[in-house]
Write a protein that holds these residues in place. Structure first.
Motif, PDB file in Angstrom:
ATOM      1  N   GLU A 216     -62.331 -30.471  -2.822  1.00 60.50           N
ATOM      2  CA  GLU A 216     -61.355 -31.336  -2.156  1.00 60.50           C
ATOM      3  C   GLU A 216     -59.999 -31.267  -2.835  1.00 60.50           C
ATOM      4  O   GLU A 216     -58.961 -31.209  -2.191  1.00 60.50           O
ATOM      5  N   PHE A 217     -60.039 -31.259  -4.184  1.00 59.96           N
ATOM      6  CA  PHE A 217     -58.785 -31.203  -4.933  1.00 59.96           C
ATOM      7  C   PHE A 217     -58.038 -29.921  -4.584  1.00 59.96           C
ATOM      8  O   PHE A 217     -56.839 -29.939  -4.309  1.00 59.96           O
ATOM      9  N   CYS A 218     -58.737 -28.799  -4.597  1.00 60.69           N
ATOM     10  CA  CYS A 218     -58.090 -27.519  -4.328  1.00 60.69           C
ATOM     11  C   CYS A 218     -57.572 -27.462  -2.895  1.00 60.69           C
ATOM     12  O   CYS A 218     -56.473 -26.982  -2.636  1.00 60.69           O
ATOM     13  N   GLU A 219     -58.364 -27.975  -1.980  1.00 56.11           N
ATOM     14  CA  GLU A 219     -57.964 -27.986  -0.579  1.00 56.11           C
ATOM     15  C   GLU A 219     -56.652 -28.721  -0.372  1.00 56.11           C
ATOM     16  O   GLU A 219     -55.816 -28.320   0.428  1.00 56.11           O
ATOM     17  N   ASN A 220     -56.491 -29.835  -1.102  1.00 52.66           N
ATOM     18  CA  ASN A 220     -55.319 -30.681  -0.894  1.00 52.66           C
ATOM     19  C   ASN A 220     -54.116 -30.299  -1.744  1.00 52.66           C
ATOM     20  O   ASN A 220     -53.113 -30.993  -1.719  1.00 52.66           O
ATOM     21  N   LEU A 221     -54.239 -29.227  -2.481  1.00 54.64           N
ATOM     22  CA  LEU A 221     -53.072 -28.796  -3.260  1.00 54.64           C
ATOM     23  C   LEU A 221     -52.004 -28.301  -2.288  1.00 54.64           C
ATOM     24  O   LEU A 221     -52.332 -27.797  -1.213  1.00 54.64           O
ATOM     25  N   PRO A 222     -50.715 -28.445  -2.668  1.00 54.29           N
ATOM     26  CA  PRO A 222     -49.651 -27.946  -1.776  1.00 54.29           C
ATOM     27  C   PRO A 222     -49.839 -26.446  -1.528  1.00 54.29           C
ATOM     28  O   PRO A 222     -50.039 -25.674  -2.467  1.00 54.29           O
ATOM     29  N   GLU A 223     -49.733 -26.056  -0.264  1.00 58.20           N
ATOM     30  CA  GLU A 223     -50.113 -24.701   0.095  1.00 58.20           C
ATOM     31  C   GLU A 223     -49.268 -23.619  -0.572  1.00 58.20           C
ATOM     32  O   GLU A 223     -49.771 -22.534  -0.864  1.00 58.20           O
ATOM     33  N   ASP A 224     -47.978 -23.935  -0.794  1.00 57.69           N
ATOM     34  CA  ASP A 224     -47.092 -22.885  -1.309  1.00 57.69           C
ATOM     35  C   ASP A 224     -47.586 -22.235  -2.607  1.00 57.69           C
ATOM     36  O   ASP A 224     -47.461 -21.042  -2.786  1.00 57.69           O
ATOM     37  N   ASN A 225     -48.101 -23.070  -3.534  1.00 58.63           N
ATOM     38  CA  ASN A 225     -48.636 -22.372  -4.716  1.00 58.63           C
ATOM     39  C   ASN A 225     -50.065 -22.785  -5.038  1.00 58.63           C
ATOM     40  O   ASN A 225     -50.471 -22.887  -6.185  1.00 58.63           O
ATOM     41  N   ARG A 226     -50.801 -23.039  -3.971  1.00 63.40           N
ATOM     42  CA  ARG A 226     -52.180 -23.435  -4.149  1.00 63.40           C
ATOM     43  C   ARG A 226     -53.004 -22.377  -4.885  1.00 63.40           C
ATOM     44  O   ARG A 226     -53.673 -22.665  -5.873  1.00 63.40           O
ATOM     45  N   GLU A 227     -52.892 -21.137  -4.382  1.00 69.84           N
ATOM     46  CA  GLU A 227     -53.719 -20.082  -4.950  1.00 69.84           C
ATOM     47  C   GLU A 227     -53.419 -19.896  -6.434  1.00 69.84           C
ATOM     48  O   GLU A 227     -54.328 -19.791  -7.266  1.00 69.84           O
ATOM     49  N   GLN A 228     -52.131 -19.937  -6.738  1.00 69.37           N
ATOM     50  CA  GLN A 228     -51.739 -19.717  -8.140  1.00 69.37           C
ATOM     51  C   GLN A 228     -52.301 -20.825  -9.043  1.00 69.37           C
ATOM     52  O   GLN A 228     -52.842 -20.555 -10.118  1.00 69.37           O
ATOM     53  N   ILE A 229     -52.199 -22.086  -8.556  1.00 70.55           N
ATOM     54  CA  ILE A 229     -52.714 -23.197  -9.373  1.00 70.55           C
ATOM     55  C   ILE A 229     -54.220 -23.055  -9.583  1.00 70.55           C
ATOM     56  O   ILE A 229     -54.727 -23.187 -10.694  1.00 70.55           O
ATOM     57  N   ILE A 230     -54.909 -22.740  -8.495  1.00 69.10           N
ATOM     58  CA  ILE A 230     -56.367 -22.627  -8.619  1.00 69.10           C
ATOM     59  C   ILE A 230     -56.727 -21.512  -9.593  1.00 69.10           C
ATOM     60  O   ILE A 230     -57.528 -21.708 -10.516  1.00 69.10           O
ATOM     61  N   MET A 231     -56.092 -20.355  -9.386  1.00 73.92           N
ATOM     62  CA  MET A 231     -56.487 -19.206 -10.198  1.00 73.92           C
ATOM     63  C   MET A 231     -56.175 -19.410 -11.676  1.00 73.92           C
ATOM     64  O   MET A 231     -56.956 -19.029 -12.537  1.00 73.92           O
ATOM     65  N   THR A 232     -55.010 -20.010 -11.983  1.00 75.29           N
ATOM     66  CA  THR A 232     -54.646 -20.104 -13.400  1.00 75.29           C
ATOM     67  C   THR A 232     -55.133 -21.387 -14.066  1.00 75.29           C
ATOM     68  O   THR A 232     -55.372 -21.399 -15.267  1.00 75.29           O
ATOM     69  N   HIS A 233     -55.275 -22.472 -13.290  1.00 75.63           N
ATOM     70  CA  HIS A 233     -55.620 -23.735 -13.956  1.00 75.63           C
ATOM     71  C   HIS A 233     -57.033 -24.217 -13.687  1.00 75.63           C
ATOM     72  O   HIS A 233     -57.701 -24.712 -14.577  1.00 75.63           O
ATOM     73  N   ILE A 234     -57.449 -24.100 -12.446  1.00 72.17           N
ATOM     74  CA  ILE A 234     -58.746 -24.710 -12.104  1.00 72.17           C
ATOM     75  C   ILE A 234     -59.914 -23.762 -12.347  1.00 72.17           C
ATOM     76  O   ILE A 234     -60.920 -24.137 -12.954  1.00 72.17           O
ATOM     77  N   LEU A 235     -59.749 -22.521 -11.898  1.00 74.71           N
ATOM     78  CA  LEU A 235     -60.873 -21.594 -11.988  1.00 74.71           C
ATOM     79  C   LEU A 235     -61.422 -21.412 -13.410  1.00 74.71           C
ATOM     80  O   LEU A 235     -62.645 -21.376 -13.596  1.00 74.71           O
ATOM     81  N   PRO A 236     -60.540 -21.313 -14.411  1.00 69.14           N
ATOM     82  CA  PRO A 236     -61.090 -21.189 -15.770  1.00 69.14           C
ATOM     83  C   PRO A 236     -62.021 -22.349 -16.144  1.00 69.14           C
ATOM     84  O   PRO A 236     -63.062 -22.133 -16.766  1.00 69.14           O
ATOM     85  N   CYS A 237     -61.646 -23.555 -15.731  1.00 69.80           N
ATOM     86  CA  CYS A 237     -62.520 -24.715 -16.018  1.00 69.80           C
ATOM     87  C   CYS A 237     -63.819 -24.605 -15.251  1.00 69.80           C
ATOM     88  O   CYS A 237     -64.897 -24.906 -15.764  1.00 69.80           O
ATOM     89  N   VAL A 238     -63.699 -24.184 -13.989  1.00 70.57           N
ATOM     90  CA  VAL A 238     -64.897 -24.059 -13.155  1.00 70.57           C
ATOM     91  C   VAL A 238     -65.855 -23.052 -13.786  1.00 70.57           C
ATOM     92  O   VAL A 238     -67.064 -23.272 -13.839  1.00 70.57           O
ATOM     93  N   LYS A 239     -65.299 -21.941 -14.276  1.00 64.05           N
ATOM     94  CA  LYS A 239     -66.145 -20.922 -14.917  1.00 64.05           C
ATOM     95  C   LYS A 239     -66.947 -21.521 -16.069  1.00 64.05           C
ATOM     96  O   LYS A 239     -68.122 -21.217 -16.256  1.00 64.05           O
ATOM     97  N   GLU A 240     -66.292 -22.379 -16.836  1.00 60.69           N
ATOM     98  CA  GLU A 240     -67.009 -22.996 -17.961  1.00 60.69           C
ATOM     99  C   GLU A 240     -68.114 -23.926 -17.471  1.00 60.69           C
ATOM    100  O   GLU A 240     -69.184 -23.991 -18.066  1.00 60.69           O
ATOM    101  N   LEU A 241     -67.824 -24.636 -16.379  1.00 64.68           N
ATOM    102  CA  LEU A 241     -68.814 -25.596 -15.881  1.00 64.68           C
ATOM    103  C   LEU A 241     -70.085 -24.907 -15.388  1.00 64.68           C
ATOM    104  O   LEU A 241     -71.154 -25.497 -15.398  1.00 64.68           O
ATOM    105  N   VAL A 242     -69.944 -23.643 -14.951  1.00 68.96           N
ATOM    106  CA  VAL A 242     -71.117 -22.918 -14.455  1.00 68.96           C
ATOM    107  C   VAL A 242     -72.188 -22.837 -15.545  1.00 68.96           C
ATOM    108  O   VAL A 242     -73.381 -22.844 -15.258  1.00 68.96           O
ATOM    109  N   SER A 243     -71.752 -22.775 -16.796  1.00 72.94           N
ATOM    110  CA  SER A 243     -72.751 -22.727 -17.869  1.00 72.94           C
ATOM    111  C   SER A 243     -72.741 -24.027 -18.681  1.00 72.94           C
ATOM    112  O   SER A 243     -72.948 -24.027 -19.881  1.00 72.94           O
ATOM    113  N   ASP A 244     -72.469 -25.119 -18.024  1.00 73.84           N
ATOM    114  CA  ASP A 244     -72.467 -26.420 -18.696  1.00 73.84           C
ATOM    115  C   ASP A 244     -73.859 -26.730 -19.265  1.00 73.84           C
ATOM    116  O   ASP A 244     -74.862 -26.202 -18.793  1.00 73.84           O
ATOM    117  N   THR A 245     -73.897 -27.593 -20.271  1.00 72.84           N
ATOM    118  CA  THR A 245     -75.202 -27.932 -20.854  1.00 72.84           C
ATOM    119  C   THR A 245     -75.950 -28.956 -20.011  1.00 72.84           C
ATOM    120  O   THR A 245     -77.139 -29.135 -20.158  1.00 72.84           O
TER     121      THR A 245
END
Lengths: 608, 465
Positions: free
Chosen positions: A323-352
């Motif tokens: 939902e957060f990613c969906e509602n990001l402003p479209e102009d730089n949505r992809e950039q924000i997701i790729m540089t800020h959100i995705l790295p965190c998501v990657k870590e969560l995949v192997s969360d304890t």
């Protein structure tokens, strides 16, 4: 004649009904009598029919006799009080319309002070409802004084109730009274007891909405700031909810100075409950503060929540990723997701923590539509695959149940190599609920993977579930077969599953033999008359000689079930003789179901 | 007919999940616990400071404290400050040496404040309280087990207990030191301190709650200015527990403290205390988890009634109002509490409540759950209660007779039937003529209604002979 006595004074209040020997009022007299019966259930029944009583008594006697009586019974069981509080909310017409609606205030006022929360909440709900039916004058003369009395009550219960009433009267009173109401609300926000402060905090947003913007800025913001830094975290977290409403009301230029300092502080609160609340409300907050603040403030805050030290907070934030990613402003949505959100998501995949992973797995597939085909293949696919191999079945299940999102973007084939082992493992999971869940996705998977892949890899699984040792699984497996046939057609059924199903009719285990019957019940319709008559029916008929009674009466049931698919002549020549024989079985259940089938509605008249 | 299992489940899986697909709760929970990784059932939120920058946590040992030497005060302060460094106990590998240094230092500090006189100088108070606050005050972590059942589950233990225990020990010794001066300490041990201490009572770790209990009791004893505040905050915790969250791990401990506080209340009781009894202690009986703190709660109630017997009537009426409707286990507890109250009741008070009370008891003896019936009938084993019944037999026998007589014929459990016979016999001896009258009119009633009606039999499955 019947008289009403109160618990407080047993003097005769009035002869309310049946006094004139009028028989038509007798049922009402009984109801009134039951209002003071010793049996709670009878009192409850009577209270639930209160509107009938009031209607019979007429508006005047309802006002002058019934309501005072009810006001006196406030010392009853909570269950009765709850019913009473609810009834009184719908009583306006019964006391003579809006002109007299204020008569309902005294009993509701008492109910709004009782200890039991459900009763109190219901009384407040009814008060809110009837406040709308007061004229502006009555609101000031009758309703507002009640709110004031509650707000300055001795015990915390009346003050908590008051919190819910400010917003309904504020818009319709004069400016002097408005000022008083604001003052009362202010007082309650700094009440001595945390219970009242919690009630005030939870109504802060609602109250802000009815206030003039200037007062929002002057009054509400200071209350909001104070509540958001309360010593108790249970109060602070409620301020987060209010934050959404307040931010929506304020013009963009004021947000930075009036709201953001508090919100930033909440996102980093030392109590995980407050941070959890921020995570939980993140999408709403994001919409309320707008794209600019989101970019500058909320993105880093969200990153922190995704990396929070408490699993509860991470899980709540993970739930909001899509939902957060969906509602990001479209102009730089992809950039924000790729540089800020995705790295965190990657870590969560192997969360304890498995809850965190499972929360993420329930939304992560949604990112593929936002990021598009190339990014999905390059960045997301490895994450999906990792989650498909997760040790926790819930995580795998969440991925599988959301496959349709990915299917739209890259097609499911990309995943099939990893999908298969994951499905097989879930299909054999020790928990039957997990097995049940995966069965439910089979038709979807079959549709997306195609008949060939299915026959090759999944068919065996679907058949194995038919002999699962848990009935719920066998039942679901039967239903699954029906859905598969709907997808792949009768020809496919005839070649692949019908022979296997019918083969089970000779199984030494009677439960498996019964499964054959259950499958036939489910499949006869989708397979059509031809297959049913030529292949299934002979097997069913032969099973009527089974040594286990359970199988035999299920034969009777099956014959009833598949009857409508068969031709009349078949019914007459093949089915009826068998049912007739079963109707003389030595087992009484078999006899019963054979008779049922013979006289069943869905069978043609020749049967009976 | 037993169904043969033909599935291809592995033997282990079948063993774990019985044929019906349902496993016992305890087995299931044990498995969950295992699965909750191997991190053991320990929790802590102590060291995980938000957005913490890695800092150098290494501690080097300081010289031994010796009370007779000069500069000891400065060394004491240094050691207190050293103990403000917090360690990650989930990570059992790092900082081992420093953890050991802190442990030794804390041990030394405990010794220092408990065996020496003259060490608690005014200047030391801020450092002492600061060390305590830093170590024990924290937001408790979320429970590992959302449906934690204190009766069945192992509690999550505090991971940093090796240090925390010593800090609690230190706090206790500090409060108990003969030189301890509340007038100085009240600047640090203030309302805010107490509030945070009270929040810690929610910890799942029983060891920690035990320390907290003793410490709060000491604070209540030594800081007169905080007493009303402590009582009010405990009120708030209980009210929240009753009406909002139904969750708080330290109710029993807080009640235990209150039990001894009530003992010291001056007479006549203040309105505040009566309100606490009626609006907090009585509603606490409605809690689902009553079994966890019922003993302490009943003790508090009885304390109140011993202080002021005129409260007996409202209290018993309150208990009757909250009498459990479906939970037999709670009903047995209520009956137990009622006996404790009757043990101390004054005969004049007894007269005031005997009617509603014995209506309830009469319902209890007919309860199909034999433990409830049994507990109610045991009241007749109590000599004092027996004497009260005898004094008021004219009122009580008519209330009890119908139920007892019916149960003596119809209860499914032979023990109950035997008990009822004894009770009936006792009652008959108290007033033979009334007993005969009641028997006659009971039989009359039944004859008028025809043969014993099945509708009146609460146990339709009992085969009557």
């Amino acid at each position: 004649t019947l008289t009403l006595r109160t618990q407080r004074h047993s003097t005769t209040l009035t002869k309310m009904a049946g006094a004139d020997g009028d028989d038509s009022l007798y049922p009402i007299a009984v109801l009134i009598d039951e209002l003071r019966n010793e049996d709670v259930q009878l009192r409850l029944n009577s209270i639930k029919k209160l509107s009938t009583i009031a209607l019979a008594l007429g508006v005047e006697r309802t006002r002058t006799e019934l309501l005072p009586f009810l006001t006196d019974t406030i010392y009853d069981e909570d269950e009765v009080l709850l019913a009473l509080a609810e009834q009184l909310g719908n009583f306006t017409m019964l006391v003579g319309g809006p002109e007299y609606v204020h008569c309902l205030l005294p009993p509701l006022e008492s109910l709004a002070t009782v200890e039991e929360t459900v009763v109190r909440d219901k009384a407040v709900e009814s008060l809110r409802k009837i406040s709308q039916e007061h004229s502006p004058v009555d609101l000031e003369v009758h309703f507002e004084p009640l709110v004031k009395r509650l707000a300055s009550g001795d015990w915390f219960t009346s003050r908590t109730s008051a919190c819910g009433l400010f917003s309904v009267c504020y818009p319709r009173v004069s400016s002097t009274v408005k000022a008083e109401i604001r003052q009362h609300f202010r007082t309650l926000c700094s009440d001595d007891t945390p219970m009242v402060r919690r009630a005030a905090a939870s109504k802060l947003g609602e109250f802000a909405k009815v206030l003039e913007l200037d007062y929002v800025k002057s009054d509400i913001i200071s209350l909001f700031t104070a509540l958001a830094s309360d010593e108790q975290d249970s109060v602070r977290l409620l301020a987060v909810e209010a934050c959404v409403s307040i931010a929506t009301l304020l013009p963009q230029e004021d947000l930075e100075t009036l709201v953001m300092p508090t919100l930033r502080q909440a996102a980093e609160d030392k109590s995980w409950r407050v941070r959890y609340m921020v995570a939980d409300k993140f999408s709403e907050l994001q919409k309320a503060v707008g794209p600019e603040i989101t970019k500058n403030d909320l993105v880093p805050a969200f990153q922190n929540l995704l990396k929070d030290c408490e699993a509860e907070v991470r899980a709540a934030a993970a739930n909001k990723v899509k939902e957060f990613c969906e509602n990001l402003p479209e102009d730089n949505r992809e950039q924000i997701i790729m540089t800020h959100i995705l790295p965190c998501v990657k870590e969560l995949v192997s969360d304890t923590n498995q809850h965190v992973k499972s929360a993420l797995a329930s939304v992560i597939m949604g990112l593929s539509t936002i990021l598009g085909k190339d990014n999905t293949i390059e960045h997301l696919l490895p994450l999906f695959l990792a989650q498909l191999k997760d040790e926790c079945p819930e995580v795998r299940l969440n991925i599988i149940s959301n496959l349709d999102c990915v299917n739209e973007v890259i097609g499911i084939r990309q995943l099939s190599q990893s999908l298969l082992p994951a499905i097989v493992e879930l299909a054999e999971d020790a928990k039957w609920r997990v097995r049940l869940a995966i069965i439910e996705y089979m038709p979807l998977l079959a549709g997306q993977l195609g008949v060939e892949f299915f026959d090759e890899k999944l068919n065996t699984l679907c058949m194995a579930w038919l002999i699962d040792h848990v009935y719920a699984i066998r039942e679901a497996a039967t239903c699954n077969l029906m859905k598969l046939v709907e997808k792949f057609g009768a020809d496919w059924a005839q070649n692949t599953i019908v022979p296997k199903v019918l083969g089970m009719a000779n199984d030494p285990n009677y439960l498996h033999r019964m499964t054959t019957l259950f499958c036939i019940n489910a499949l006869s319709d989708v397979c059509g008359r031809d297959i049913t008559t030529k292949q299934m029916l002979p097997v069913v008929l032969k099973m009527s000689e089974d040594q286990v009674a359970n199988v035999r009466f299920n034969v009777a049931k099956s014959l009833q079930k598949i009857g409508p698919v068969l031709e009349k002549i078949t019914l007459q020549n093949q089915v009826k003789p068998v049912l007739d024989k079963l109707a003389t079985d030595k087992d009484m259940d078999v006899k019963y179901f054979a008779h049922e089938a013979l006289s069943g509605e869905c069978l043609p008249y020749e049967y009976s | 007919m037993a169904a043969k299992d033909g599935s291809k489940m592995s033997a282990a899986a079948i063993a774990a999940e019985k044929v019906d697909g349902f496993t016992r709760k305890s087995v299931r929970k044990a498995q969950q616990r295992q699965r909750r990784s191997l991190s053991s059932s320990q929790g802590s939120s102590q060291f995980r400071t938000h957005g913490a920058v890695p800092v150098d946590l290494s501690l080097s040992p300081l010289p031994q404290l010796m009370p007779e030497c000069v500069n000891q005060q400065e060394l004491f302060t240094q050691k207190l400050q050293q103990c403000c460094v917090l360690f990650d106990f989930f990570d059992s590998v790092t900082d081992l040496k420093s953890k050991e240094v802190k442990r030794a230092t804390l041990n030394e500090l405990v010794d220092y404040v408990s065996t020496n006189r003259g060490v608690l100088v005014e200047a030391a108070y801020p450092d002492i309280t600061n060390m305590i606050i830093t170590n024990i005050f924290r937001t408790l972590p979320p429970s590992d087990n959302p449906d934690f059942d204190p009766e069945e589950d192992e509690p999550t233990l505090e991971a940093s207990w090796p240090h925390m225990q010593l800090v609690y020990e230190f706090l206790l010794r500090f409060l108990e030191n003969p030189d301890f001066q509340p007038s100085i300490a009240k600047r640090y041990i203030d309302q805010r301190f107490v509030l945070q201490l009270l929040e810690l009572f929610d910890t799942e770790d029983p060891r920690e709650r035990d320390f907290l209990k003793t410490i709060l009791h000491r604070i209540y004893g030594k800081f007169l200015g905080l007493r009303a505040f402590i009582r009010k905050q405990i009120n708030n915790i209980f009210l929240r527990f009753i009406y909002e969250s139904e969750h708080f791990n330290g109710v029993a401990e807080l009640l235990e403290i209150l039990g001894s506080i009530i003992n010291g209340f001056a007479l006549p009781l203040k309105a505040e205390h009566k309100q606490f009894l009626m609006k907090v202690l009585l509603p606490l009986h409605t809690a689902k988890a009553l079994v966890l703190f019922h003993a302490q709660l009943a003790y508090c109630i009885v304390q109140f009634l011993e202080k002021d017997p005129t409260l007996t009537e409202p209290v018993i009426r309150g208990l009757l109002k909250f009498w459990p409707k479906t939970c037999s286990q709670k009903e047995v507890m209520f009956l137990g509490e009622m006996e404790e109250i009757l043990d101390v009741i004054e005969p004049t008070q007894f007269k005031k409540i005997q009617e509603p009370l014995f209506k309830q008891i009469s319902k209890c003896v007919t309860n199909p759950h034999f433990q409830v019936a049994e507990r109610a009938l045991y009241l007749w084993n109590n000599e004092y209660i027996l004497s009260l019944i005898e004094e008021n037999i004219d009122k009580i026998l008519p209330l009890m007779f119908g139920s007892l007589y019916r149960i003596s014929k119809e209860h499914w459990n032979p023990t109950i039937v035997a008990l009822v016979y004894n009770v009936l016999k006792t009652l008959m001896e108290m007033n033979g003529s009334l007993f005969d009258d009641l028997t006659a009119s009971y039989k009359n009633d039944r004859q008028r209604c025809g043969t014993p009606s099945r509708l009146n039999n609460p146990y339709p499955h009992t085969l009557s002979s």
